[in-house]
Design a protein around this motif. Structure first.
Motif, PDB file in Angstrom:
ATOM      1  N   PRO A  63      44.672  60.925  -1.083  1.00  0.00           N
ATOM      2  CA  PRO A  63      43.690  59.900  -1.185  1.00  0.00           C
ATOM      3  C   PRO A  63      44.152  58.727  -2.298  1.00  0.00           C
ATOM      4  N   ALA A  64      43.720  57.440  -1.903  1.00  0.00           N
ATOM      5  CA  ALA A  64      44.115  56.523  -2.429  1.00  0.00           C
ATOM      6  C   ALA A  64      44.171  56.249  -3.979  1.00  0.00           C
ATOM      7  N   PRO A  65      43.143  57.021  -4.855  1.00  0.00           N
ATOM      8  CA  PRO A  65      43.151  57.101  -6.420  1.00  0.00           C
ATOM      9  C   PRO A  65      44.412  57.876  -6.854  1.00  0.00           C
ATOM     10  N   LEU A  66      44.689  59.076  -6.160  1.00  0.00           N
ATOM     11  CA  LEU A  66      45.644  59.907  -6.354  1.00  0.00           C
ATOM     12  C   LEU A  66      47.187  59.312  -6.061  1.00  0.00           C
ATOM     13  N   ALA A  67      47.228  58.835  -4.943  1.00  0.00           N
ATOM     14  CA  ALA A  67      48.356  58.047  -4.672  1.00  0.00           C
ATOM     15  C   ALA A  67      48.821  57.107  -5.620  1.00  0.00           C
ATOM     16  N   ARG A  68      47.866  56.173  -6.062  1.00  0.00           N
ATOM     17  CA  ARG A  68      48.119  55.172  -6.859  1.00  0.00           C
ATOM     18  C   ARG A  68      49.060  55.939  -8.385  1.00  0.00           C
ATOM     19  N   LEU A  69      48.978  57.024  -8.619  1.00  0.00           N
ATOM     20  CA  LEU A  69      49.639  57.569  -9.696  1.00  0.00           C
ATOM     21  C   LEU A  69      51.097  57.816  -9.504  1.00  0.00           C
ATOM     22  N   ILE A 110      54.446  56.523  -8.643  1.00  0.00           N
ATOM     23  CA  ILE A 110      55.110  54.949  -8.714  1.00  0.00           C
ATOM     24  C   ILE A 110      56.083  54.774  -7.506  1.00  0.00           C
ATOM     25  N   TRP A 111      56.789  56.295  -7.303  1.00  0.00           N
ATOM     26  CA  TRP A 111      57.777  56.287  -6.134  1.00  0.00           C
ATOM     27  C   TRP A 111      57.302  55.980  -4.645  1.00  0.00           C
ATOM     28  N   GLY A 112      55.820  55.986  -4.791  1.00  0.00           N
ATOM     29  CA  GLY A 112      55.371  55.717  -3.300  1.00  0.00           C
ATOM     30  C   GLY A 112      54.851  54.447  -3.176  1.00  0.00           C
ATOM     31  N   TYR A 113      55.225  53.575  -4.095  1.00  0.00           N
ATOM     32  CA  TYR A 113      54.808  52.088  -4.086  1.00  0.00           C
ATOM     33  C   TYR A 113      55.606  51.166  -3.184  1.00  0.00           C
ATOM     34  N   PHE A 114      56.752  51.636  -2.575  1.00  0.00           N
ATOM     35  CA  PHE A 114      57.186  51.037  -1.769  1.00  0.00           C
ATOM     36  C   PHE A 114      56.340  50.716  -0.385  1.00  0.00           C
ATOM     37  N   ALA A 115      55.356  51.585  -0.275  1.00  0.00           N
ATOM     38  CA  ALA A 115      54.367  51.529   0.742  1.00  0.00           C
ATOM     39  C   ALA A 115      53.031  51.197   0.600  1.00  0.00           C
ATOM     40  N   ALA A 116      52.944  51.005  -0.774  1.00  0.00           N
ATOM     41  CA  ALA A 116      51.631  50.775  -1.445  1.00  0.00           C
ATOM     42  C   ALA A 116      50.918  49.481  -1.026  1.00  0.00           C
ATOM     43  N   PHE A 117      51.520  48.493  -0.742  1.00  0.00           N
ATOM     44  CA  PHE A 117      50.945  47.351  -0.323  1.00  0.00           C
ATOM     45  C   PHE A 117      51.296  46.647   1.103  1.00  0.00           C
TER      46      PHE A 117
END
Length: 255
Positions: free
Chosen positions: A191-197, A199-206
């Motif tokens: 879920p988006a709130p959990l994924a924001r925690l 940082i290794w996944g931020y390549f695909a977060a935007f």
């Protein structure tokens, strides 16, 4: 005077890592992505190539989420392990301030990430030329993709460098990089709130491109979405704060 001092210290970092061939690390990962692109588009149907750029901007962030945490961890480890193995930090800190030492190490690693990210623009442009993508490339999408890739890499570099400098062995930082790769990939399903925690996944977060897959027709459609600029700027500010925190932790380490 300050600029010349920084230049001398960066030159010293360059000399220390000259024979370690650290450039081979990003080159190997760059070659992997180039081969992946060749495989992806040589096996694609003609109608799929019409949305080739959109496909790239959707797939590449996911690929980066898998490989970039590992690459950043290895680069940081290779840059820092010479001081850890040789136990030369105490000597180095008598010659330069701990803050300057951390900054120079960081800039040395950032150089490889900058050239690696810039190389992506060449890959994307070359793919469009070679495989004759149907639509023209939107420069704004390319800039957004490169900015996210570079910014996320630099944030991870600060974290990995901190762990490499405070650890007596490089096993722990490399393990974190490997675990971050898996966690970043799985975070794409959180879920988006959990994924924001994560940082290794931020390549695909935007994302600037999203995908719809029709289960009945099995047709995949890629479409452009507005770039989440505000969220990206917040992440960039977080990255600066994380860099400062990592810098403080390293400079306060007892040696």
């Amino acid at each position: 005077m300050m600029l010349s001092t920084l230049q001398r210290r960066l030159w010293a970092e360059q000399k220390k890592s000259k024979h370690r061939r650290i450039w081979l690390i990003p080159f190997a990962f760059f070659l992997f992505e180039a081969l992946w692109m060749i495989w992806q588009f040589t096996s694609a149907h003609t109608e799929e190539l019409t949305t080739g750029y959109l496909m790239l901007f959707y797939d590449l962030p996911i690929i980066n989420t898998i490989i970039m945490p590992i690459m950043v961890a290895v680069i940081a480890s290779r840059l820092c392990d010479m001081e850890i193995k040789g136990e030369t930090l105490k000597l180095l800190y008598t010659l330069q301030e701990p803050e300057s030492f951390f900054d120079c190490k960081y800039l040395a690693g950032a150089k490889y990430l900058f050239f690696f990210t810039a190389g992506h623009s060449i890959l994307i442009l070359a793919s469009g030329r070679i495989f004759h993508f149907g639509y023209s490339l939107k420069i704004s999408m390319l800039i957004e993709y490169l900015a996210v890739t570079l910014c996320t890499s630099l944030v991870l570099l600060a974290l990995q460098q901190m762990m490499s400098l405070i650890s007596n062995s490089q096993i722990m930082p490399l393990t974190v990089g490997l675990a971050g790769s898996f966690l970043g990939l799985f975070s794409l399903f959180f879920p988006a709130p959990l994924a924001r925690l994560v940082i290794w996944g931020y390549f695909a977060a935007f994302p600037c491109v999203k995908m719809d897959w029709d289960r009945a027709t099995r047709i995949t459609e890629f479409y452009e979405v507005p770039f989440p600029l505000v969220g990206f700027l917040i992440f960039a500010v977080f990255g600066i704060l994380l860099f400062i925190i990592c810098r403080i932790i390293v400079t306060r380490k007892e040696i």
